[in-house]
Motif scaffolding. Structure first.
Motif, mmCIF file in Angstrom:
data_model
loop_
_atom_site.group_PDB
_atom_site.id
_atom_site.type_symbol
_atom_site.label_atom_id
_atom_site.label_comp_id
_atom_site.label_asym_id
_atom_site.label_seq_id
_atom_site.Cartn_x
_atom_site.Cartn_y
_atom_site.Cartn_z
ATOM 1 N N GLN A 1 0.829 -1.203 0.000
ATOM 2 C CA GLN A 1 0.000 0.000 0.000
ATOM 3 C C GLN A 1 0.870 1.262 0.000
ATOM 4 O O GLN A 1 0.585 2.234 -0.707
ATOM 5 C CB GLN A 1 -0.936 0.005 1.206
ATOM 6 C CG GLN A 1 -2.056 -1.014 1.121
ATOM 7 C CD GLN A 1 -2.898 -1.058 2.389
ATOM 8 O OE1 GLN A 1 -2.579 -0.406 3.389
ATOM 9 N NE2 GLN A 1 -3.965 -1.847 2.353
ATOM 10 N N THR A 2 1.932 1.232 0.795
ATOM 11 C CA THR A 2 2.835 2.385 0.853
ATOM 12 C C THR A 2 3.506 2.609 -0.493
ATOM 13 O O THR A 2 3.607 3.754 -0.982
ATOM 14 C CB THR A 2 3.906 2.173 1.945
ATOM 15 O OG1 THR A 2 3.251 1.946 3.193
ATOM 16 C CG2 THR A 2 4.825 3.369 2.062
ATOM 17 N N ILE A 3 3.949 1.538 -1.122
ATOM 18 C CA ILE A 3 4.591 1.648 -2.439
ATOM 19 C C ILE A 3 3.589 2.169 -3.464
ATOM 20 O O ILE A 3 3.921 3.017 -4.298
ATOM 21 C CB ILE A 3 5.186 0.283 -2.865
ATOM 22 C CG1 ILE A 3 6.400 -0.037 -1.995
ATOM 23 C CG2 ILE A 3 5.562 0.290 -4.338
ATOM 24 C CD1 ILE A 3 6.938 -1.436 -2.183
ATOM 25 N N THR A 4 2.355 1.705 -3.415
ATOM 26 C CA THR A 4 1.322 2.184 -4.330
ATOM 27 C C THR A 4 1.072 3.684 -4.135
ATOM 28 O O THR A 4 1.003 4.443 -5.103
ATOM 29 C CB THR A 4 0.012 1.400 -4.123
ATOM 30 O OG1 THR A 4 0.261 0.006 -4.336
ATOM 31 C CG2 THR A 4 -1.070 1.872 -5.075
ATOM 32 N N ALA A 5 0.963 4.106 -2.875
ATOM 33 C CA ALA A 5 0.722 5.520 -2.580
ATOM 34 C C ALA A 5 1.906 6.368 -3.053
ATOM 35 O O ALA A 5 1.719 7.444 -3.656
ATOM 36 C CB ALA A 5 0.491 5.720 -1.090
ATOM 37 N N LEU A 6 3.111 5.892 -2.805
ATOM 38 C CA LEU A 6 4.305 6.618 -3.249
ATOM 39 C C LEU A 6 4.370 6.690 -4.775
ATOM 40 O O LEU A 6 4.745 7.719 -5.338
ATOM 41 C CB LEU A 6 5.567 5.973 -2.683
ATOM 42 C CG LEU A 6 5.811 6.179 -1.181
ATOM 43 C CD1 LEU A 6 7.011 5.348 -0.721
ATOM 44 C CD2 LEU A 6 6.030 7.646 -0.870
ATOM 45 N N SER A 7 4.007 5.614 -5.424
ATOM 46 C CA SER A 7 4.011 5.589 -6.894
ATOM 47 C C SER A 7 3.010 6.596 -7.447
ATOM 48 O O SER A 7 3.306 7.316 -8.415
ATOM 49 C CB SER A 7 3.668 4.201 -7.414
ATOM 50 O OG SER A 7 4.660 3.283 -7.036
ATOM 51 N N GLN A 8 1.837 6.669 -6.848
ATOM 52 C CA GLN A 8 0.820 7.624 -7.299
ATOM 53 C C GLN A 8 1.298 9.061 -7.096
ATOM 54 O O GLN A 8 1.116 9.911 -7.968
ATOM 55 C CB GLN A 8 -0.493 7.386 -6.558
ATOM 56 C CG GLN A 8 -1.188 6.112 -6.970
ATOM 57 C CD GLN A 8 -2.413 5.803 -6.117
ATOM 58 O OE1 GLN A 8 -2.660 6.451 -5.099
ATOM 59 N NE2 GLN A 8 -3.178 4.799 -6.528
ATOM 60 N N ARG A 9 1.913 9.306 -5.948
ATOM 61 C CA ARG A 9 2.450 10.643 -5.693
ATOM 62 C C ARG A 9 3.548 10.991 -6.687
ATOM 63 O O ARG A 9 3.631 12.118 -7.180
ATOM 64 C CB ARG A 9 2.994 10.748 -4.272
ATOM 65 C CG ARG A 9 1.920 10.802 -3.222
ATOM 66 C CD ARG A 9 2.513 10.962 -1.847
ATOM 67 N NE ARG A 9 1.495 10.905 -0.825
ATOM 68 C CZ ARG A 9 1.734 10.916 0.467
ATOM 69 N NH1 ARG A 9 2.987 10.980 0.911
ATOM 70 N NH2 ARG A 9 0.763 10.872 1.326
ATOM 71 N N LEU A 10 4.387 10.029 -6.987
ATOM 72 C CA LEU A 10 5.464 10.261 -7.947
ATOM 73 C C LEU A 10 4.909 10.595 -9.321
ATOM 74 O O LEU A 10 5.379 11.513 -9.995
ATOM 75 C CB LEU A 10 6.377 9.023 -8.016
ATOM 76 C CG LEU A 10 7.545 9.102 -8.993
ATOM 77 C CD1 LEU A 10 8.495 10.231 -8.592
ATOM 78 C CD2 LEU A 10 8.291 7.779 -9.034
#
Length: 107
Positions: A18-27
């Motif tokens: 979930q954290t990686i997904t959120a970071l990817s979306q922010r990126l």
């Protein structure tokens, strides 16, 4: 005990996903924002470097007037040189008149 460790690993893996997904979306959002800003900057630089057609035509008109003025000065330059020696004498007499007027005013 094995099931609780397995549960923690699974839970941690899900949290990481979930954290990686959120970071990817922010990126992705940041990259899109950066591209938009770069495009805006390029457009502003292009607008600053562009000279409006009106201004170009005005400058061309000024250039033509300058050429004509130079041509007129070149044509009239030899005839006006003959009148130059008389002008300093007039200027000197004007200065003397001013001094006379000043002395009259003071007295």
């Amino acid at each position: 005990m094995t099931s609780s460790v397995s549960f923690r690993i699974t839970r941690t893996a899900e949290d990481l996903a979930q954290t990686i997904t959120a970071l990817s979306q922010r990126l992705v959002k940041l990259e899109q924002r950066q591209q938009a800003l770069e495009l805006q900057l390029r457009q502003q630089q292009k607008d600053l470097n562009a000279v409006p057609d009106e201004e170009i035509s005005t400058l061309e008109g000024v250039e033509a007037l300058l050429r004509e003025t130079r041509e007129l000065l070149d044509i009239t330059a030899p005839t006006s040189e003959a009148g130059l020696p008389d002008e300093p004498a007039q200027n000197e007499s004007w200065g003397q008149e001013d001094e006379t007027e000043l002395s009259c005013d003071v007295a």
